[in-house]
Design a protein around this motif. Structure first.
Motif, PDB file in Angstrom:
ATOM      1  N   LEU A 286      -9.363   1.106  -2.004  1.00  0.00           N
ATOM      2  CA  LEU A 286      -8.504  -0.073  -2.081  1.00  0.00           C
ATOM      3  C   LEU A 286      -9.255  -1.156  -2.853  1.00  0.00           C
ATOM      4  O   LEU A 286     -10.456  -1.360  -2.626  1.00  0.00           O
ATOM      5  CB  LEU A 286      -8.164  -0.569  -0.677  1.00  0.00           C
ATOM      6  CG  LEU A 286      -7.449   0.444   0.228  1.00  0.00           C
ATOM      7  CD1 LEU A 286      -7.274  -0.149   1.614  1.00  0.00           C
ATOM      8  CD2 LEU A 286      -6.115   0.855  -0.352  1.00  0.00           C
TER       9      LEU A 286
ATOM     10  N   GLU B 117      -3.928   2.278  -2.888  1.00  0.00           N
ATOM     11  CA  GLU B 117      -3.206   1.202  -3.561  1.00  0.00           C
ATOM     12  C   GLU B 117      -1.756   1.625  -3.774  1.00  0.00           C
ATOM     13  O   GLU B 117      -1.456   2.812  -3.915  1.00  0.00           O
ATOM     14  CB  GLU B 117      -3.860   0.918  -4.924  1.00  0.00           C
ATOM     15  CG  GLU B 117      -5.182   0.204  -4.855  1.00  0.00           C
ATOM     16  CD  GLU B 117      -5.023  -1.277  -4.534  1.00  0.00           C
ATOM     17  OE1 GLU B 117      -3.903  -1.816  -4.688  1.00  0.00           O
ATOM     18  OE2 GLU B 117      -6.026  -1.888  -4.124  1.00  0.00           O
ATOM     19  N   TYR B 118      -0.890   0.650  -3.847  1.00  0.00           N
ATOM     20  CA  TYR B 118       0.529   0.923  -4.042  1.00  0.00           C
ATOM     21  C   TYR B 118       0.747   1.721  -5.327  1.00  0.00           C
ATOM     22  O   TYR B 118       0.194   1.395  -6.373  1.00  0.00           O
ATOM     23  CB  TYR B 118       1.300  -0.399  -4.103  1.00  0.00           C
ATOM     24  CG  TYR B 118       2.776  -0.232  -4.369  1.00  0.00           C
ATOM     25  CD1 TYR B 118       3.576   0.535  -3.515  1.00  0.00           C
ATOM     26  CD2 TYR B 118       3.370  -0.837  -5.472  1.00  0.00           C
ATOM     27  CE1 TYR B 118       4.920   0.681  -3.754  1.00  0.00           C
ATOM     28  CE2 TYR B 118       4.719  -0.697  -5.721  1.00  0.00           C
ATOM     29  CZ  TYR B 118       5.490   0.069  -4.863  1.00  0.00           C
ATOM     30  OH  TYR B 118       6.819   0.222  -5.103  1.00  0.00           O
TER      31      TYR B 118
ATOM     32  N   TYR C  82      -0.170  -4.479   7.299  1.00  0.00           N
ATOM     33  CA  TYR C  82       0.682  -3.662   6.432  1.00  0.00           C
ATOM     34  C   TYR C  82       1.403  -2.623   7.292  1.00  0.00           C
ATOM     35  O   TYR C  82       0.793  -1.951   8.124  1.00  0.00           O
ATOM     36  CB  TYR C  82      -0.167  -2.960   5.364  1.00  0.00           C
ATOM     37  CG  TYR C  82      -0.692  -3.890   4.289  1.00  0.00           C
ATOM     38  CD1 TYR C  82      -1.755  -4.757   4.545  1.00  0.00           C
ATOM     39  CD2 TYR C  82      -0.135  -3.898   3.022  1.00  0.00           C
ATOM     40  CE1 TYR C  82      -2.237  -5.609   3.567  1.00  0.00           C
ATOM     41  CE2 TYR C  82      -0.616  -4.737   2.039  1.00  0.00           C
ATOM     42  CZ  TYR C  82      -1.668  -5.592   2.305  1.00  0.00           C
ATOM     43  OH  TYR C  82      -2.132  -6.432   1.339  1.00  0.00           O
TER      44      TYR C  82
ATOM     45  N   LEU D 156      -6.720  -6.893  -3.018  1.00  0.00           N
ATOM     46  CA  LEU D 156      -5.683  -6.699  -1.991  1.00  0.00           C
ATOM     47  C   LEU D 156      -5.704  -7.843  -0.978  1.00  0.00           C
ATOM     48  O   LEU D 156      -6.770  -8.253  -0.506  1.00  0.00           O
ATOM     49  CB  LEU D 156      -5.935  -5.370  -1.276  1.00  0.00           C
ATOM     50  CG  LEU D 156      -4.789  -4.790  -0.466  1.00  0.00           C
ATOM     51  CD1 LEU D 156      -3.612  -4.421  -1.362  1.00  0.00           C
ATOM     52  CD2 LEU D 156      -5.276  -3.564   0.290  1.00  0.00           C
TER      53      LEU D 156
ATOM     54  N   LEU E 206       0.860  -1.184   0.000  1.00  0.00           N
ATOM     55  CA  LEU E 206       0.000   0.000   0.000  1.00  0.00           C
ATOM     56  C   LEU E 206       0.893   1.230   0.000  1.00  0.00           C
ATOM     57  O   LEU E 206       2.104   1.135   0.295  1.00  0.00           O
ATOM     58  CB  LEU E 206      -0.897   0.022   1.243  1.00  0.00           C
ATOM     59  CG  LEU E 206      -1.893  -1.127   1.422  1.00  0.00           C
ATOM     60  CD1 LEU E 206      -2.554  -1.034   2.792  1.00  0.00           C
ATOM     61  CD2 LEU E 206      -2.953  -1.075   0.322  1.00  0.00           C
TER      62      LEU E 206
END
Lengths: 198, 193
Positions: B173, B163-164, B182, B177, B112
């Protein structure tokens, strides 16, 4: 007569010794003898008699450069034709709150090529080697590097001698403070003494 | 002979004073050397940034300048730091623009991106900040401090999780996932400027 002869010889020996001493001193012309009542004046050119390092960060050293406008500047006025000796007496630390101290290392430089702006004087100033606390220089050095001619003797027509101005700059570094040094104001006093060189 | 001796003595008396006659023209001045040592600057973490339980389909957000919390767990907390320095001195705050959070410390299991939002206040006991601080920006240490030399500021860190590699413009998100814990490291520094 023989009694007087031995006394006479003794006095002659004393005279020879005295004359020998005089010759040894006479290797340098001492114009100070004729300086008369002319005084040397030393005035701040910086507006105040303070060399301020301002705020300092813990553990860091702060330097005031010779060419910086915050270097302490002085004007020395003395009779033309003489050499002067300038001595700087500075503490090695500034004193702060709760007995804390801050290292102080000052140097000085001079400009003796006549009246000039401070910027010009700083740029042409001669730095006194690190660690030296006094220096001797003619109040006025010509730009060619040759000292000005000796002063003209005073007489009925010439009752006062010209005066020349030289500049002195004090600069250097303060700090670093030790890790647990107390925060706050630190200060110390320096003294600058100017004499005609004898 | 007596006359000769008198003459010699007279000459000597003339010579001796001549050696010692010198003018004593001296001038001196004093100057004060001053400096002000700043208080050692410190930045102490008081609490971590925690979003608690979050869910896909949301954009978890912690407001750093209000009590607003969106789509975060009940135990979510703002990050809090205490800055102590010389009152009135200028300090530069630098922090990460984003932080990558990995699932259980393993990027392969999911990542994330945390987008920090940083605010400061001088109010002791405050639960959020008042004034935004951009990274690399400077501010003045609590100039209203009652102490002449020490001032304290409180920095609150909130923000959002996406989101990453996405940005705040991508709101939620995704359901792809992976579940898990995290975490990542948020770096913040303070230096006198």
């Amino acid at each position: 007569m023989s009694r007087y002869a031995s006394t006479y010889k003794f006095i002659l020996i004393l005279m020879i010794a005295a004359v020998t001493t005089l010759r040894a001193e006479a290797q340098r012309i001492n114009f100070v003898t004729w300086a008369g009542s002319s005084s040397i004046s030393v005035l701040s050119s910086s507006g105040s008699n303070t060399l301020a390092f301002g705020t300092m960060f813990p553990g860091k050293t702060k330097t005031i450069a010779l060419t910086g406008s915050d270097a302490f500047a002085l004007e020395i006025t003395a009779e033309s034709g003489y050499e002067i000796m300038v001595s700087l007496n500075s503490p090695q630390v500034l004193n702060g709150p709760s007995g804390s101290t801050m290292p102080l290392k000052l140097r000085f430089a001079y400009y003796n090529q006549g009246t000039a702006s401070l910027t010009m004087a700083r740029a042409g100033a001669v730095e006194v080697p690190d660690g030296f606390t006094s220096v001797i220089f003619p109040i006025r050095m010509t730009t060619s590097g040759i000292p000005a001619p000796p002063p003209v003797p005073l007489d009925g027509a010439n009752t006062s001698r010209a005066r020349e101005k030289a500049y002195l700059f004090v600069y250097g570094s303060a700090g670093p403070s030790v890790a647990n040094a107390a925060s706050g104001d630190y200060s110390g006093n320096i003294s600058i003494t100017v004499d005609y060189y004898q | 002979m007596k006359n000769s001796i008198k003459s010699v003595i007279a000459i000597m008396l003339i010579l001796v004073p001549a050696i010692s006659v010198t003018a004593q023209n001296t001038s001196s001045t004093t100057a004060q050397v001053t400096s002000t040592l700043l208080t050692q600057l410190s930045l102490v973490k008081n609490s971590d940034i925690a979003f608690g339980q979050i869910a896909t389909g949301t954009t978890p957000t912690l407001s750093a300048n209000s009590s607003t919390k969106t789509a975060v767990g009940s135990d979510a907390t703002l990050g809090k730091f205490t800055v102590t320095g010389t009152s009135g001195a200028t300090v530069k705050i630098t922090y990460d623009a984003t932080v990558t959070l990995t699932n259980g410390g393993n990027a392969a299991d999911g990542q994330l991106t945390f987008h920090p939002s940083v605010y400061r206040t001088v109010t002791t006991g405050a639960t959020y900040g008042q004034t935004s601080i951009a990274s690399d920006a400077t501010y003045t240490v609590n100039a209203s401090s009652s102490s002449a030399t020490a001032g304290t500021d409180y920095i609150f860190v909130g923000g959002s999780v996406t989101e990453y590699n996405s940005n705040n413009a991508i709101p939620a998100l995704t359901s792809s996932l992976k579940t898990g814990n995290y975490s990542g490291t948020f770096n913040i520094t303070a230096i006198y400027n």
